[in-house]
Design an enzyme around this catalytic site. Structure first.
Site, PDB file in Angstrom:
ATOM      1  N   LEU A 184       0.873  -1.061  -0.126  1.00 35.16           N
ATOM      2  CA  LEU A 184      -0.118   0.025   0.125  1.00 35.16           C
ATOM      3  C   LEU A 184       1.034   1.359  -0.019  1.00 35.16           C
ATOM      4  O   LEU A 184       0.668   2.293   0.735  1.00 35.16           O
ATOM      5  CB  LEU A 184      -0.905  -0.057   1.166  1.00 35.16           C
ATOM      6  CG  LEU A 184      -2.152  -1.065   1.248  1.00 35.16           C
ATOM      7  CD1 LEU A 184      -2.920  -0.960   2.467  1.00 35.16           C
ATOM      8  CD2 LEU A 184      -2.963  -0.954  -0.004  1.00 35.16           C
ATOM      9  N   CYS A 202       8.057  -9.610 -12.840  1.00 35.02           N
ATOM     10  CA  CYS A 202       6.920 -10.560 -12.486  1.00 35.02           C
ATOM     11  C   CYS A 202       5.627  -9.681 -12.809  1.00 35.02           C
ATOM     12  O   CYS A 202       4.804 -10.287 -13.579  1.00 35.02           O
ATOM     13  CB  CYS A 202       6.937 -11.176 -11.350  1.00 35.02           C
ATOM     14  SG  CYS A 202       8.289 -12.380 -10.929  1.00 35.02           S
TER      15      CYS A 202
END
Ligand code: NAD
Length: 438
Positions: A252, A262
């Protein structure tokens, strides 16, 4: 157990070294013989904290070996892990399985019945079925195919591998399950949760995990945009929601958007899998779009902080790797940012504590500094792109004195506005109250 690890990159080398450290005999294979020669000479192909010591101690004990000869490694193995790259395919963005299938065809030449082939690479749902088919076509019988996706994070890879939140094993037969349980036994002793699922479920779990984390990042980035419009602080909002256990504090952190080897490719591959299955994944699709647009917005943010144009301005950039504690430049957020600035005519001087060698292969027309202060010297603005620890305790007064333009664009919210302003800098964070470029 005797393990062959096919592919000695970020995942294969870390996994191989950790398995050896558990007491298994691991042979790491790579078709890049310069990598293997380097490893046999004690040189690491990647920068990862703690890796060199782990590799050396296990190599000295004779439990970890390196070869470019796949067949010799596979012949001896009870389990063959495939940890080769699965990049986004040119054209449609789906996972390119060329390296996986090439490896399987090589493996098929020498594998013995009873061996378990395990995909550790991130592969789309159904890849295990395709591997089984290739083995069958090559006349191989009595071999199990399992999925064991890897969740380690670069920069903390060894700790993640040895203390995983969970181990996911997708296996269709008892033998494969038993072999994988035996391989991971030292972790069960530490009570790491193991989730045994069907193979397709395990394959999808990895994509769902990465897509969910990407969603979290794009979510907080959009909340950061809202914070800038309504004069709220995204750091406090993130803390306020993250303390809720149902949400969790991680991922966050508002910033320049996700990158790395990835998330970008795995979100695209998930969308492609969904397309092929005739199911829309609107949340992930929007996440990808939000993240793509963010890259351009970050260039504009620097431009606006510099009064609306960057042409012939000097911009110091701190941090190039896609995240701290790695030299991995794959899809790093620094790439579109730096290239965008250069295209608009800026002179960029960049510094990264370890990624310079990799970065030099990526950028043209960029100068490299030897430390953060050198990057700031004479610059019109300094931009923090990757939050390396050493950028967290900069002497801001010294930075202000070195900068010509006294502008700090902090894309990782490392500093507080007050401390930057006290040092005489104009400060632009992400989502830290109303964004005022005047
Ligand atoms: P990488 O590019 O660092 O390493 C792959 C290695 O495989 C290369 O060294 C390449 O030379 C070698 N290789 C390719 N084909 C081969 C063959 N036929 N025989 C022997 N070696 C061969 O890739 P990586 O970052 O380690 O990723 C590997 C897989 O793991 C990918 O599917 C990735 O999505 C997944 N994964 C990566 C991470 C990460 O943080 N990097 C985390 C979890 C999962």
């Amino acid at each position: 157990m005797r393990i062959a690890m096919i592919g000695t990159g970020y995942v294969g080398l870390v996994s191989g070294a950790c398995f050896a450290d558990f007491g298994h005999r691991v042979c790491c294979v790579d078709k890049d013989s310069s990598k293997i020669d380097g490893l046999n000479g004690g040189r690491m192909p990647i920068w990862e904290p703690g890796l060199e010591a782990l590799v050396k101690s296990n190599a000295e004990r004779g439990r970890l070996t390196f070869t470019a000869d796949l067949q010799s490694a596979v012949k001896e193995a009870e389990a063959v892990f495939i940890a080769v790259g699965t990049p986004a395919r040119r054209g449609d963005g789906h996972a390119d399985l060329t390296f996986v299938f090439d490896a399987v065809r090589e493996i098929a030449k020498v594998i013995s019945p009873g061996t378990v082939v395990v995909t550790k690479s991130t592969v789309p749902v159904g890849t295990g079925d395709q591997i089984e088919q290739i083995l069958k076509d090559e006349g191989v019988t009595g071999v199990s195919v399992a999925s064991n996706p890897e969740f380690l994070r670069e920069g903390a890879a060894i700790a993640d591998f040895k203390h995983p939140d969970r181990i996911v094993v997708g296996a269709e037969d008892d033998h494969a399950q038993e072999v994988l349980r035996e391989i991971y036994r030292p972790l069960f002793l530490n009570r790491a949760p193991i989730l045994i699922t069907g193979r397709r479920t395990a394959e999808l779990t990895k994509y769902a995990a990465n897509a969910f984390l990407a969603v979290k990042i794009s979510f907080i980035n959009e909340i950061a945009d809202l914070c800038e419009a309504v004069d709220a602080d995204v750091q406090d909002v993130a803390r306020g929601i993250g303390l809720d256990n149902r949400i969790g504090a991680k991922f966050l952190h508002a910033g320049p958007g996700y990158g790395g080897s990835c998330f970008p490719k795995d979100t695209l591959a998930l969308l492609k899998t969904a397309d092929l299955a005739g199911v829309d994944q609107r949340i992930v699709r929007t996440t990808v779009q939000v993240n793509d647009e963010r890259k351009e917005q970050m260039v504009e943010r620097v431009e606006r902080a510099l009064g609306g144009q960057v042409s012939r301005k000097r911009v110091g950039v701190l941090g190039l790797a896609f995240k701290p504690n790695t030299d991995d430049m794959r899809d790093a957020p620094s790439i579109p940012l730096v290239n965008g600035l250069v295209q608009r005519g800026a002179n960029v001087t960049a510094f990264d504590p370890v990624a310079r060698e990799q970065a030099e292969k990526v950028f043209t027309g960029v100068e490299f500094a030897n430390d953060a202060y050198e990057a700031a010297e004479g610059a019109d603005a300094l931009v923090i792109v990757t939050e390396w620890d050493e950028f967290r305790a900069l002497d801001l007064e010294r930075i202000a004195a070195l900068l010509k333009g006294k502008v700090l664009v902090d894309l990782r919210n490392v500093y507080d506005r007050e401390e930057a302003e006290e040092a005489g800098l104009a400060y632009y964070g992400v989502g830290r109250g109303r964004l005022d470029f005047s």
